[in-house]
Design a protein around this motif. Sequence first.
Motif, PDB file in Angstrom:
ATOM      1  N   MET A   1       0.808  -1.229   0.000  1.00 47.00           N
ATOM      2  CA  MET A   1       0.000   0.000   0.000  1.00 47.00           C
ATOM      3  C   MET A   1       0.843   1.282   0.000  1.00 47.00           C
ATOM      4  O   MET A   1       0.312   2.376  -0.076  1.00 47.00           O
ATOM      5  CB  MET A   1      -0.929   0.001   1.215  1.00 47.00           C
ATOM      6  N   GLY A   2       2.173   1.110   0.111  1.00 46.09           N
ATOM      7  CA  GLY A   2       3.049   2.276   0.080  1.00 46.09           C
ATOM      8  C   GLY A   2       3.118   3.033   1.392  1.00 46.09           C
ATOM      9  O   GLY A   2       3.512   4.195   1.420  1.00 46.09           O
ATOM     10  N   MET A   3       2.758   2.381   2.497  1.00 46.54           N
ATOM     11  CA  MET A   3       2.838   3.032   3.814  1.00 46.54           C
ATOM     12  C   MET A   3       4.285   3.136   4.281  1.00 46.54           C
ATOM     13  O   MET A   3       4.719   4.157   4.769  1.00 46.54           O
ATOM     14  CB  MET A   3       2.044   2.246   4.854  1.00 46.54           C
ATOM     15  N   TYR A   4       4.997   2.021   4.195  1.00 43.68           N
ATOM     16  CA  TYR A   4       6.427   2.000   4.491  1.00 43.68           C
ATOM     17  C   TYR A   4       7.009   0.853   3.689  1.00 43.68           C
ATOM     18  O   TYR A   4       6.583  -0.291   3.836  1.00 43.68           O
ATOM     19  CB  TYR A   4       6.703   1.798   5.988  1.00 43.68           C
ATOM     20  N   THR A   5       7.969   1.165   2.839  1.00 40.65           N
ATOM     21  CA  THR A   5       8.492   0.188   1.893  1.00 40.65           C
ATOM     22  C   THR A   5       9.983  -0.038   2.094  1.00 40.65           C
ATOM     23  O   THR A   5      10.657   0.703   2.812  1.00 40.65           O
ATOM     24  CB  THR A   5       8.264   0.663   0.450  1.00 40.65           C
ATOM     25  N   ALA A   6      10.487  -1.054   1.415  1.00 40.85           N
ATOM     26  CA  ALA A   6      11.927  -1.324   1.455  1.00 40.85           C
ATOM     27  C   ALA A   6      12.703  -0.158   0.849  1.00 40.85           C
ATOM     28  O   ALA A   6      13.827   0.136   1.257  1.00 40.85           O
ATOM     29  CB  ALA A   6      12.230  -2.622   0.713  1.00 40.85           C
ATOM     30  N   ILE A   7      12.103   0.528  -0.112  1.00 38.61           N
ATOM     31  CA  ILE A   7      12.741   1.726  -0.687  1.00 38.61           C
ATOM     32  C   ILE A   7      12.847   2.816   0.375  1.00 38.61           C
ATOM     33  O   ILE A   7      13.854   3.537   0.458  1.00 38.61           O
ATOM     34  CB  ILE A   7      11.940   2.238  -1.907  1.00 38.61           C
ATOM     35  N   ASP A   8      11.821   2.953   1.217  1.00 37.42           N
ATOM     36  CA  ASP A   8      11.882   3.901   2.329  1.00 37.42           C
ATOM     37  C   ASP A   8      13.026   3.549   3.275  1.00 37.42           C
ATOM     38  O   ASP A   8      13.739   4.429   3.776  1.00 37.42           O
ATOM     39  CB  ASP A   8      10.564   3.920   3.112  1.00 37.42           C
ATOM     40  N   TYR A   9      13.193   2.260   3.525  1.00 38.56           N
ATOM     41  CA  TYR A   9      14.264   1.767   4.406  1.00 38.56           C
ATOM     42  C   TYR A   9      15.626   2.239   3.888  1.00 38.56           C
ATOM     43  O   TYR A   9      16.461   2.741   4.644  1.00 38.56           O
ATOM     44  CB  TYR A   9      14.199   0.244   4.462  1.00 38.56           C
ATOM     45  N   VAL A  10      15.824   2.097   2.575  1.00 41.20           N
ATOM     46  CA  VAL A  10      17.084   2.543   1.957  1.00 41.20           C
ATOM     47  C   VAL A  10      17.205   4.063   2.053  1.00 41.20           C
ATOM     48  O   VAL A  10      18.278   4.599   2.337  1.00 41.20           O
ATOM     49  CB  VAL A  10      17.171   2.098   0.477  1.00 41.20           C
ATOM     50  N   GLY A  11      16.088   4.751   1.849  1.00 37.84           N
ATOM     51  CA  GLY A  11      16.088   6.215   1.925  1.00 37.84           C
ATOM     52  C   GLY A  11      16.498   6.716   3.303  1.00 37.84           C
ATOM     53  O   GLY A  11      17.215   7.716   3.426  1.00 37.84           O
ATOM     54  N   VAL A  12      16.057   6.021   4.347  1.00 35.38           N
ATOM     55  CA  VAL A  12      16.438   6.402   5.710  1.00 35.38           C
ATOM     56  C   VAL A  12      17.946   6.224   5.887  1.00 35.38           C
ATOM     57  O   VAL A  12      18.619   7.084   6.458  1.00 35.38           O
ATOM     58  CB  VAL A  12      15.665   5.581   6.771  1.00 35.38           C
ATOM     59  N   LEU A  13      18.479   5.115   5.396  1.00 39.25           N
ATOM     60  CA  LEU A  13      19.920   4.880   5.493  1.00 39.25           C
ATOM     61  C   LEU A  13      20.691   5.993   4.780  1.00 39.25           C
ATOM     62  O   LEU A  13      21.660   6.542   5.330  1.00 39.25           O
ATOM     63  CB  LEU A  13      20.273   3.517   4.893  1.00 39.25           C
ATOM     64  N   GLU A  14      20.271   6.348   3.568  1.00 36.36           N
ATOM     65  CA  GLU A  14      20.943   7.412   2.816  1.00 36.36           C
ATOM     66  C   GLU A  14      20.867   8.742   3.564  1.00 36.36           C
ATOM     67  O   GLU A  14      21.844   9.501   3.614  1.00 36.36           O
ATOM     68  CB  GLU A  14      20.314   7.536   1.428  1.00 36.36           C
ATOM     69  N   PHE A  15      19.708   9.021   4.153  1.00 36.06           N
ATOM     70  CA  PHE A  15      19.526  10.244   4.939  1.00 36.06           C
ATOM     71  C   PHE A  15      20.516  10.300   6.102  1.00 36.06           C
ATOM     72  O   PHE A  15      21.160  11.326   6.345  1.00 36.06           O
ATOM     73  CB  PHE A  15      18.087  10.314   5.462  1.00 36.06           C
ATOM     74  N   LEU A  16      20.659   9.180   6.843  1.00 40.67           N
ATOM     75  CA  LEU A  16      21.535   9.161   8.012  1.00 40.67           C
ATOM     76  C   LEU A  16      23.004   9.255   7.613  1.00 40.67           C
ATOM     77  O   LEU A  16      23.798   9.914   8.297  1.00 40.67           O
ATOM     78  CB  LEU A  16      21.282   7.905   8.841  1.00 40.67           C
ATOM     79  N   ILE A  17      23.384   8.606   6.528  1.00 41.12           N
ATOM     80  CA  ILE A  17      24.769   8.714   6.041  1.00 41.12           C
ATOM     81  C   ILE A  17      25.104  10.177   5.757  1.00 41.12           C
ATOM     82  O   ILE A  17      26.181  10.670   6.126  1.00 41.12           O
ATOM     83  CB  ILE A  17      24.977   7.840   4.781  1.00 41.12           C
ATOM     84  N   THR A  18      24.171  10.880   5.125  1.00 40.11           N
ATOM     85  CA  THR A  18      24.373  12.300   4.826  1.00 40.11           C
ATOM     86  C   THR A  18      24.321  13.141   6.090  1.00 40.11           C
ATOM     87  O   THR A  18      25.169  14.021   6.298  1.00 40.11           O
ATOM     88  CB  THR A  18      23.292  12.790   3.837  1.00 40.11           C
ATOM     89  N   ARG A  19      23.327  12.878   6.946  1.00 42.95           N
ATOM     90  CA  ARG A  19      23.136  13.659   8.177  1.00 42.95           C
ATOM     91  C   ARG A  19      24.364  13.602   9.074  1.00 42.95           C
ATOM     92  O   ARG A  19      24.740  14.584   9.707  1.00 42.95           O
ATOM     93  CB  ARG A  19      21.912  13.115   8.920  1.00 42.95           C
ATOM     94  N   TRP A  20      24.999  12.436   9.129  1.00 49.28           N
ATOM     95  CA  TRP A  20      26.152  12.244  10.006  1.00 49.28           C
ATOM     96  C   TRP A  20      27.485  12.370   9.271  1.00 49.28           C
ATOM     97  O   TRP A  20      28.539  12.146   9.872  1.00 49.28           O
ATOM     98  CB  TRP A  20      26.069  10.872  10.682  1.00 49.28           C
ATOM     99  N   ASN A  21      27.435  12.733   7.975  1.00 51.99           N
ATOM    100  CA  ASN A  21      28.661  12.874   7.169  1.00 51.99           C
ATOM    101  C   ASN A  21      29.550  11.625   7.291  1.00 51.99           C
ATOM    102  O   ASN A  21      30.776  11.728   7.434  1.00 51.99           O
ATOM    103  CB  ASN A  21      29.459  14.116   7.602  1.00 51.99           C
ATOM    104  N   VAL A  22      28.919  10.471   7.225  1.00 53.04           N
ATOM    105  CA  VAL A  22      29.623   9.205   7.440  1.00 53.04           C
ATOM    106  C   VAL A  22      30.774   9.024   6.456  1.00 53.04           C
ATOM    107  O   VAL A  22      31.867   8.583   6.827  1.00 53.04           O
ATOM    108  CB  VAL A  22      28.642   8.011   7.360  1.00 53.04           C
ATOM    109  N   ASP A  23      30.546   9.405   5.207  1.00 56.95           N
ATOM    110  CA  ASP A  23      31.595   9.220   4.189  1.00 56.95           C
ATOM    111  C   ASP A  23      32.761  10.185   4.353  1.00 56.95           C
ATOM    112  O   ASP A  23      33.828   9.987   3.767  1.00 56.95           O
ATOM    113  CB  ASP A  23      30.989   9.348   2.786  1.00 56.95           C
ATOM    114  N   LYS A  24      32.571  11.240   5.164  1.00 56.06           N
ATOM    115  CA  LYS A  24      33.610  12.257   5.327  1.00 56.06           C
ATOM    116  C   LYS A  24      34.424  12.080   6.610  1.00 56.06           C
ATOM    117  O   LYS A  24      35.356  12.847   6.861  1.00 56.06           O
ATOM    118  CB  LYS A  24      32.983  13.647   5.291  1.00 56.06           C
TER     119      LYS A  24
END
Length: 201
Positions: free
Chosen positions: A128-151
């Motif tokens: 139904m698009g309430m919470y999807t596996a794509i959302d799960y990946v999006g949260v991970l990408e958000f946190l990597i950016t939020r915490w500057n993990v790659d830097k």
Amino acid sequence: MRQIEKTIQYLIGFGMDAGLEGSPYLGFIYTSYQEKATAISHINAAKQAKKFGDTNLAKICGIISSDEKRHEEAYTKITKKLFDVDPDTTMLSFAYMMRKNITMPGSLMFDGEDKKLFHHFSSMAQRMGMYTAIDYVGVLEFLITRWNVDKVTAGLSAEGRKAQDYVCKLPPKLRKLAERAQATANASPPVPFSWIFNRLV
């Protein structure tokens, strides 16, 4: 409401073990992820409710989503500080949580009837698009950016650098799996939910 209350009581009885092992590092990473995810799921529920004309439910879900965003802000700030003061342990903890997969607190839900309730609920939410596996990946990408993990460069051990590499390379891999998960969910048959008098969803 009786079946919903039974589900709540079973969940309280089973406990909501997220595999945090008493670690504040794991705890703050988990809650950062979980609060962002629940904010997404509640705002999507609000959109669905509004679409089908239930303005009261839409408003309630919108308020809950706003609360979850405030919680997310607090936990992500704390975790950002952990990256600043102890980057190695925080990086190792982040990779550890992602290897285990972030499981929502309701994963042990049971209504006294359906032993696969969480699986069925997750599949329905995905469909139904309430919470999807794509959302799960999006949260991970958000946190990597939020915490500057790659830097993060200073304060990492060899293991910490491996953990950083693992986390930063994870989103594209998970995105491919997410697309397959969506196809599987779309093909899954409707199942009855006791919360709504065993109506098929």
